[in-house]
Design a protein around this motif. Structure first.
Motif, PDB file in Angstrom:
ATOM      1  N   THR A 155       0.836  -1.205   0.000  1.00  0.00           N
ATOM      2  CA  THR A 155       0.000   0.000   0.000  1.00  0.00           C
ATOM      3  C   THR A 155       0.871   1.254   0.000  1.00  0.00           C
ATOM      4  N   ASP A 157      -0.153   3.819   1.609  1.00  0.00           N
ATOM      5  CA  ASP A 157      -0.358   4.244   2.997  1.00  0.00           C
ATOM      6  C   ASP A 157       0.847   3.862   3.852  1.00  0.00           C
ATOM      7  N   ASP A 316      -5.165   0.676  14.043  1.00  0.00           N
ATOM      8  CA  ASP A 316      -5.066   1.803  13.118  1.00  0.00           C
ATOM      9  C   ASP A 316      -3.610   2.090  12.760  1.00  0.00           C
ATOM     10  N   ARG A 321      -4.598  -0.897   8.328  1.00  0.00           N
ATOM     11  CA  ARG A 321      -5.994  -0.430   8.323  1.00  0.00           C
ATOM     12  C   ARG A 321      -6.650  -0.508   6.940  1.00  0.00           C
ATOM     13  N   GLN A 322      -5.854  -0.709   5.908  1.00  0.00           N
ATOM     14  CA  GLN A 322      -6.380  -0.613   4.553  1.00  0.00           C
ATOM     15  C   GLN A 322      -7.412  -1.689   4.189  1.00  0.00           C
ATOM     16  N   VAL A 324      -9.737  -3.123   5.981  1.00  0.00           N
ATOM     17  CA  VAL A 324     -11.044  -2.741   6.529  1.00  0.00           C
ATOM     18  C   VAL A 324     -11.581  -1.507   5.812  1.00  0.00           C
ATOM     19  N   LEU A 325     -10.709  -0.536   5.545  1.00  0.00           N
ATOM     20  CA  LEU A 325     -11.149   0.659   4.822  1.00  0.00           C
ATOM     21  C   LEU A 325     -11.606   0.319   3.408  1.00  0.00           C
ATOM     22  N   PHE A 326     -10.912  -0.609   2.767  1.00  0.00           N
ATOM     23  CA  PHE A 326     -11.238  -1.001   1.393  1.00  0.00           C
ATOM     24  C   PHE A 326     -12.541  -1.785   1.329  1.00  0.00           C
ATOM     25  N   GLY A 328     -14.816  -2.416   4.126  1.00  0.00           N
ATOM     26  CA  GLY A 328     -15.876  -2.084   5.075  1.00  0.00           C
ATOM     27  C   GLY A 328     -16.255  -3.250   5.965  1.00  0.00           C
ATOM     28  N   LYS A 331     -13.860  -3.328  11.981  1.00  0.00           N
ATOM     29  CA  LYS A 331     -13.633  -2.139  12.786  1.00  0.00           C
ATOM     30  C   LYS A 331     -12.141  -1.835  12.858  1.00  0.00           C
ATOM     31  N   ILE A 332     -11.812  -0.551  12.912  1.00  0.00           N
ATOM     32  CA  ILE A 332     -10.437  -0.112  13.138  1.00  0.00           C
ATOM     33  C   ILE A 332     -10.383   0.532  14.509  1.00  0.00           C
TER      34      ILE A 332
END
Length: 388
Positions: A155, A157, A316, A321-322, A324-326, A328, A331-332
């Motif tokens: 990533t 990130d 986080d 974290r990516q 979960v962000l990608f 959904g 939880k983070i």
């Protein structure tokens, strides 16, 4: 165009870590595409064959003279790497790796394109020898990165937040990690439950990792009593090596007494087969990734769980974290925060949410080893040029 690819890393199959699992999937997927793939690695256990063919990947293991912290010393690497680089079209290092600088220099002398896949930052345990080993590995990584034509990371990130990688962003190629979980039958799930004596009435909080300091196991230990106040049938099931993790004896001595106080609410399964791991992901109510620092850059196990419909609680951290962000699908929570970790776990356990359908299919396709191998192939061909 068929390519001769040399992949170099310290540990390879059957050693289990996120880095080695990545490299195995990458190598096998490239071989399945018709490329000649050779892996140069350590014979970290003397009973391992020095030459082996596994799923069309040629594996060459070099004898280890001695260990230095988590690394190994292989006197034969100079001559063997020199020969194998000459036979190859391109070299792909996996970092961090103590021998990386030597191989990188040899690749440049041979005028071969060099790709370095950078997995995570280095944070060594306390002690003079560990610190010296960490300094040496860091220097080796910097030399390798400087000589590399491209640096691959999961990533942007993580790359932008890594003290190491942010210096080399001009060389960055983002390629998602190769992730696959084979389908598992109801009968295989039943066999798994029987073999490991899993209580089907339990709410299973899964964790898949080595028992290592960067994994943040102690924060899950501290969170569990808070979870049990609201969900008294919750149980942590830990999959992975927890007994003889290289370089983690002091951490084991610290954490195991804490875990023992939890009694039957915590269960170790050890290293299990891929089929058993697939069954495990399907049975978990939630998977937890409480990692605490940049030696964790992604956490492939969370995507493995997601592809089975299981939600995740992850810390986080950049890169981690990516997923979960990608997707959904989870939880983070803040890093090193047992209370927040407990709340995230409880939110999912109480919701009884699971995922299915098109979301899982899209996730499997995005992270498929075939797609990842194609991205590497495209990068390799670009570096080799039209006449490669």
């Amino acid at each position: 165009m068929k390519m001769r690819i040399l992949i170099v890393l310290t540990y390879y199959n059957p050693y289990k870590s996120g880095l080695t699992i990545y490299a195995v999937r990458q190598a096998q997927a490239l071989a399945a595409m018709g490329h000649d793939v050779t892996v140069l690695t350590s014979q970290y256990e003397r009973n391992l064959p020095t030459n082996e063919l596994m799923k069309d990947v040629r594996i060459i293991r070099l004898p280890v003279t001695f260990r230095l912290s988590k690394g190994v010393i292989m006197p034969g690497i100079l001559s063997t790497a020199w020969k194998l680089i000459a036979e190859s079209d391109l070299v792909n290092l996996h970092l961090p790796q103590g021998d990386a600088a030597l191989v990188a220099i040899l690749a440049k002398i041979r005028n071969k394109p060099l790709v370095s896949t950078y997995h995570c930052d280095i944070k060594m345990p306390a002690g003079l020898i560990n610190k010296l080993a960490g300094w040496g590995a860091s220097l080796s990584n910097h030399i390798s990165a400087s000589l590399s034509d491209s640096l691959v990371q999961n990533t942007r990130d993580f790359a932008e937040n890594s003290r190491f990688l942010k210096r080399y962003l001009n060389k960055l190629t983002v390629i998602q990690p190769p992730i696959v979980v084979d389908p598992v039958s109801e009968n295989e799930k039943t066999q798994f439950v029987r073999k490991f004596e899993i209580d089907p009435s339990s709410k299973i909080i899964g964790m898949v990792a080595r028992l290592a300091s960067e994994k943040g196991v102690e924060y899950l230990v501290d969170a569990l009593p808070e979870v049990l106040k609201d969900v008294d049938n919750a149980q942590v099931i830990f999959v992975g090596n927890y007994q003889n993790v290289i370089g983690e004896q002091a951490y084991k001595d610290k954490v195991l007494p804490m875990i023992e106080r939890l009694g039957d609410r915590w269960k170790f399964l050890g290293v299990i087969s891929e089929v058993e791991k697939a069954a495990f992901f399907n049975l978990c109510d939630v998977l937890v990734l409480p990692s605490i620092n940049s030696t964790e850059s992604f956490g492939m196990v969370q995507v493995e769980a997601m592809t089975c419909g299981t939600p995740v609680v992850a810390t986080d951290l950049p890169g981690v974290r990516q997923p979960v962000l990608f997707s959904g699908m989870g939880k983070i929570v803040p890093v090193k925060d047992s209370h927040a970790l407990a709340k995230g776990i409880l939110d999912i356990l109480k919701s009884s949410v699971r995922f299915n359908g098109e979301k899982l299919n899209a996730l499997k396709e995005h992270y498929s080893p075939e797609r990842v191998a194609k991205a590497y192939e495209t990068l390799y061909q670009k570096l080799m040029g039209p006449n490669g």
